[in-house]
Design a protein around this motif. Sequence first.
Motif, short mmCIF file in Angstrom:
data_model
loop_
_atom_site.label_atom_id
_atom_site.label_comp_id
_atom_site.label_asym_id
_atom_site.label_seq_id
_atom_site.Cartn_x
_atom_site.Cartn_y
_atom_site.Cartn_z
N VAL A 101 0.88 -1.17 0.00
CA VAL A 101 0.00 0.00 0.00
C VAL A 101 0.92 1.21 0.00
O VAL A 101 1.62 1.47 0.97
CB VAL A 101 -0.95 0.00 1.21
N SER A 102 0.93 1.90 -1.13
CA SER A 102 1.84 3.04 -1.27
C SER A 102 1.29 4.26 -0.55
O SER A 102 0.08 4.48 -0.52
CB SER A 102 2.10 3.36 -2.74
N ASP A 115 -4.75 -16.29 2.41
CA ASP A 115 -3.38 -16.78 2.26
C ASP A 115 -2.28 -15.85 2.77
O ASP A 115 -1.14 -16.29 2.89
CB ASP A 115 -3.08 -17.05 0.78
N ALA A 116 -2.57 -14.61 3.02
CA ALA A 116 -1.51 -13.63 3.26
C ALA A 116 -0.92 -13.71 4.66
O ALA A 116 -1.59 -14.09 5.62
CB ALA A 116 -2.05 -12.23 3.02
N TYR A 117 0.33 -13.32 4.74
CA TYR A 117 1.01 -13.09 6.01
C TYR A 117 1.29 -11.60 6.08
O TYR A 117 1.88 -11.03 5.16
CB TYR A 117 2.35 -13.84 6.07
N GLU A 118 0.88 -10.97 7.16
CA GLU A 118 1.12 -9.54 7.32
C GLU A 118 2.53 -9.34 7.84
O GLU A 118 2.91 -9.93 8.85
CB GLU A 118 0.09 -8.95 8.27
N LEU A 119 3.29 -8.53 7.14
CA LEU A 119 4.68 -8.30 7.53
C LEU A 119 4.89 -6.97 8.23
O LEU A 119 5.67 -6.88 9.17
CB LEU A 119 5.59 -8.38 6.29
N ALA A 120 4.25 -5.93 7.75
CA ALA A 120 4.46 -4.60 8.32
C ALA A 120 3.29 -3.71 7.93
O ALA A 120 2.57 -4.00 6.99
CB ALA A 120 5.77 -4.01 7.79
N GLY A 121 3.15 -2.63 8.66
CA GLY A 121 2.12 -1.65 8.32
C GLY A 121 0.75 -2.03 8.84
O GLY A 121 0.62 -2.77 9.81
N THR A 126 -3.00 -3.73 9.05
CA THR A 126 -3.46 -5.11 8.88
C THR A 126 -4.41 -5.19 7.68
O THR A 126 -4.94 -4.17 7.22
CB THR A 126 -4.20 -5.61 10.13
N LEU A 127 -4.64 -6.40 7.21
CA LEU A 127 -5.61 -6.60 6.13
C LEU A 127 -6.99 -6.11 6.54
O LEU A 127 -7.72 -5.53 5.75
CB LEU A 127 -5.68 -8.07 5.74
N GLY A 155 -11.23 -4.28 5.54
CA GLY A 155 -12.37 -4.75 6.31
C GLY A 155 -12.25 -6.25 6.51
O GLY A 155 -11.26 -6.87 6.17
N SER A 156 -13.29 -6.85 7.06
CA SER A 156 -13.24 -8.28 7.35
C SER A 156 -13.44 -9.09 6.08
O SER A 156 -13.96 -8.60 5.09
CB SER A 156 -14.30 -8.65 8.38
N ALA A 157 -13.03 -10.34 6.14
CA ALA A 157 -13.20 -11.24 5.00
C ALA A 157 -14.68 -11.43 4.73
O ALA A 157 -15.49 -11.47 5.64
CB ALA A 157 -12.54 -12.58 5.28
N SER A 158 -15.02 -11.55 3.47
CA SER A 158 -16.41 -11.77 3.07
C SER A 158 -16.88 -13.12 3.60
O SER A 158 -16.13 -14.09 3.62
CB SER A 158 -16.49 -11.74 1.55
N SER A 159 -18.12 -13.19 4.01
CA SER A 159 -18.67 -14.47 4.44
C SER A 159 -18.96 -15.36 3.24
O SER A 159 -19.17 -16.55 3.37
CB SER A 159 -19.94 -14.25 5.25
N ASP A 160 -18.98 -14.76 2.07
CA ASP A 160 -19.15 -15.50 0.82
C ASP A 160 -17.88 -16.23 0.47
O ASP A 160 -16.80 -15.69 0.63
CB ASP A 160 -19.41 -14.51 -0.32
N ASP A 161 -17.97 -17.43 -0.02
CA ASP A 161 -16.79 -18.12 -0.52
C ASP A 161 -16.49 -17.67 -1.94
O ASP A 161 -15.40 -17.86 -2.43
CB ASP A 161 -16.98 -19.63 -0.49
#
Length: 109
Positions: A10-11, A68-74, A76-77, A82-88
């Motif tokens: 995220v620039s 799948d992501a790993y947060e490294l810095a900055g 959070t997702l 926002g939160s992950a969609s409840s939809d697959d």
Amino acid sequence: VDSDIDLLIVSPVGSGDEDEAWCDQVHHLSESVLAWTGNYAGIIELPAESLALYREEPPPIVTDLHRDAYELAGITLHEAFGSASSDDEPSSSEPDPTVRPKRRARTAV
């Protein structure tokens, strides 16, 4: 290892292709990832000012990031998107195309 390393950056507001120092930092990161791991970095760059649009209408990559992501810095997702969609099923809608994420080319050393 035969896999890429994908990075979402995220620039900061005001940086971009015209900001030579920012572009040099992203390029150096890409070269460093290759040197550290032997794998290329696939870099997706998202301008900070577009996060609100991606929160409202997340592209499919956001579902993948939450899974799948790993947060490294900055931030959070959750803070960014926002939160992950409840939809697959990933969303088929896209934010305004003028603020789509940039995918930087792989860098060879």
